[in-house]
Design an enzyme around this catalytic site. Structure first.
Site, mmCIF file in Angstrom:
data_model
loop_
_atom_site.group_PDB
_atom_site.id
_atom_site.type_symbol
_atom_site.label_atom_id
_atom_site.label_comp_id
_atom_site.label_asym_id
_atom_site.label_seq_id
_atom_site.Cartn_x
_atom_site.Cartn_y
_atom_site.Cartn_z
ATOM 1 N N ASP A 148 -12.276 -10.590 0.109
ATOM 2 C CA ASP A 148 -13.544 -10.782 0.818
ATOM 3 C C ASP A 148 -14.567 -9.879 0.147
ATOM 4 O O ASP A 148 -14.209 -8.956 -0.587
ATOM 5 C CB ASP A 148 -13.436 -10.523 2.336
ATOM 6 C CG ASP A 148 -12.720 -9.234 2.691
ATOM 7 O OD1 ASP A 148 -12.772 -8.261 1.911
ATOM 8 O OD2 ASP A 148 -12.102 -9.179 3.768
ATOM 9 N N ASN A 170 1.789 -5.194 -3.110
ATOM 10 C CA ASN A 170 0.446 -5.599 -2.706
ATOM 11 C C ASN A 170 -0.360 -4.359 -2.343
ATOM 12 O O ASN A 170 0.144 -3.461 -1.657
ATOM 13 C CB ASN A 170 0.543 -6.528 -1.480
ATOM 14 C CG ASN A 170 -0.780 -7.126 -1.067
ATOM 15 O OD1 ASN A 170 -1.441 -7.795 -1.857
ATOM 16 N ND2 ASN A 170 -1.187 -6.894 0.180
ATOM 17 N N GLU A 193 0.811 -1.222 0.000
ATOM 18 C CA GLU A 193 0.000 0.000 0.000
ATOM 19 C C GLU A 193 0.844 1.271 0.000
ATOM 20 O O GLU A 193 0.644 2.176 0.813
ATOM 21 C CB GLU A 193 -0.960 -0.016 1.200
ATOM 22 C CG GLU A 193 -1.886 -1.221 1.207
ATOM 23 C CD GLU A 193 -2.737 -1.333 2.465
ATOM 24 O OE1 GLU A 193 -2.701 -0.408 3.308
ATOM 25 O OE2 GLU A 193 -3.424 -2.354 2.615
ATOM 26 N N HIS A 222 -10.458 -6.433 -1.571
ATOM 27 C CA HIS A 222 -11.471 -6.232 -0.535
ATOM 28 C C HIS A 222 -12.662 -5.552 -1.219
ATOM 29 O O HIS A 222 -12.687 -4.343 -1.402
ATOM 30 C CB HIS A 222 -10.927 -5.357 0.596
ATOM 31 C CG HIS A 222 -9.851 -6.013 1.399
ATOM 32 N ND1 HIS A 222 -10.092 -7.149 2.149
ATOM 33 C CD2 HIS A 222 -8.540 -5.709 1.574
ATOM 34 C CE1 HIS A 222 -8.967 -7.513 2.755
ATOM 35 N NE2 HIS A 222 -8.015 -6.666 2.421
ATOM 36 N N GLU A 229 -6.227 -10.963 -0.757
ATOM 37 C CA GLU A 229 -7.006 -10.663 0.445
ATOM 38 C C GLU A 229 -8.502 -10.566 0.137
ATOM 39 O O GLU A 229 -9.214 -9.721 0.683
ATOM 40 C CB GLU A 229 -6.521 -9.353 1.089
ATOM 41 C CG GLU A 229 -5.050 -9.358 1.449
ATOM 42 C CD GLU A 229 -4.577 -8.081 2.129
ATOM 43 O OE1 GLU A 229 -5.426 -7.353 2.715
ATOM 44 O OE2 GLU A 229 -3.363 -7.793 2.104
#
Length: 366
Positions: free
Chosen positions: A279, A212, A169, A248, A277
């Site tokens: 979801d 990432n 990030e 996400h 990651e």
């Protein structure tokens, strides 16, 4: 593997049109395991709950205290990622002290269960310990601290970690480097990012090293910034091996339909790609139970994300950020949203689970 994946990618995409299966009672049959359904060389993983927000929740550490959780973790997944247990504030709580107990336990668990491990993360602006952020260190001291941390942590697990999220990030949503809130970039300049990759590679030449980030699923200012940076680093000979999208997602927003094309342009640079990651959170409805329509939409997001990864030859790592709502981070950080994972609090499989399972089976040619 590439020829198999190329031949079966169309099957995975075709699976998008298949009707979703209703949630069924938990089964331990091998053909109902995600890791067994995956094509050869394709790793389906999950985050291992612990640390971070879990420390303030009314339950003990999930990984060490929940036997059913560990059983599903071992049976369903071929890859694991420490959710918080390798982040700076957890693994390096004091300047002269490391705490490897939790990370060691996860790596040992993975080895016992023939799983690979994704290391997460080495250079980030968040979840840094107070001693670091408030330490008033000189530039020379900070550089030495970062190098020593990367060398120590990566070196400890050399040969045991498949992929590392080296730089996490580092851009904002406008594609600008985080020059204010990222202590490393603010104090040491952008060149420290390349150094972090070099130091990690020296500590474990076998590990694949990744950028990432979130909100980089589609082609936008943020992913464009990474695309430009990666090209520059590769020209310099910096050992950057991969680019990963966190994914996400939320049903409040449309699905990033250009996900596959975005992954392909990084693949064209010679990088591996990954979903790290995933979801899919949703608005918590009145009464606190998701509707059938909400679950269908969620399952479609999961399915489409997996299909996009399967369609790109270099995308061989697909990780969901936890598998049960029981330990999800979403309700803690997103007010009014939840139910983001593929199993309920009671470990019952949702349509999203079967969306992944069916798509994997189609890609494997079953």
């Amino acid at each position: 593997m590439r020829s198999v994946r190329t031949a079966t990618a169309a099957l995975a995409v075709a699976a998008l049109s298949l009707p979703l299966l209703a949630a069924a009672p938990h089964s331990e049959a091998r053909h109902d395991r995600l890791r067994a359904a995956a094509p050869e060389g394709f790793f389906v993983g999950t985050a291992v709950a612990g640390g971070g927000h879990h420390l303030s929740q009314p339950y003990p550490d999930p990984f060490t205290s929940d036997k059913q959780y560990r059983k599903i973790l071992a049976r369903q997944f071929g890859s694991v990622s420490p959710e918080n247990q390798m982040k700076w504030d957890f693994i390096h709580p004091e300047r002269d002290r490391y705490d490897f107990a939790a990370a060691d336990a996860i790596v040992a668990f993975a080895e016992r269960n023939r799983q690979v491990v994704r290391g997460h993360t080495l250079l980030w602006h968040s979840q840094n310990p107070e001693w670091l952020e408030q330490g008033n260190f000189s530039k020379e001291q900070l550089r030495a601290i970062l190098r020593e941390h990367i060398t120590t942590v990566v070196g400890r697990y050399a040969g045991r970690i498949q992929q590392w999220d080296v730089a996490n990030e580092i851009f904002d949503d406008q594609g600008r480097l985080r020059t204010q809130d990222n202590i490393w970039i603010r104090e040491l300049g952008p060149g420290v990012v390349a150094d972090a990759f070099r130091w990690a590679h020296a500590a474990d030449p076998r590990a694949k090293l990744f950028f990432n980030d979130y909100n980089v699923e589609g082609v936008n200012a943020k992913s464009n910034a990474y695309h430009t940076l990666v090209q520059d680093l590769l020209r310099q000979g910096v050992p950057v091996h991969g680019f990963s999208v966190q994914a996400h997602l939320s049903t409040r927003y449309g699905f990033p339909g250009d996900l596959e094309s975005n992954l392909r342009r990084f693949d064209a640079l010679g990088l591996e790609t990954a979903v790290t990651e995933l979801d899919v959170r949703m608005d918590v409805p009145e009464g606190g139970v998701p509707t059938a329509e909400q679950e269908r939409t969620q399952a479609e997001y999961y399915r489409r994300t997996l299909a996009a990864c399967l369609a790109v030859d270099g995308c061989d790592s697909f990780t969901i950020w936890g598998f049960t709502d029981k330990y999800s981070w979403v309700p803690v950080f997103f007010e009014g949203e939840g139910f983001a994972n593929v199993m309920t609090d009671e470990f019952e499989r949702k349509p999203a689970f079967y969306a992944l399972l069916d798509t994997l089976k189609a890609a494997r040619g079953r």
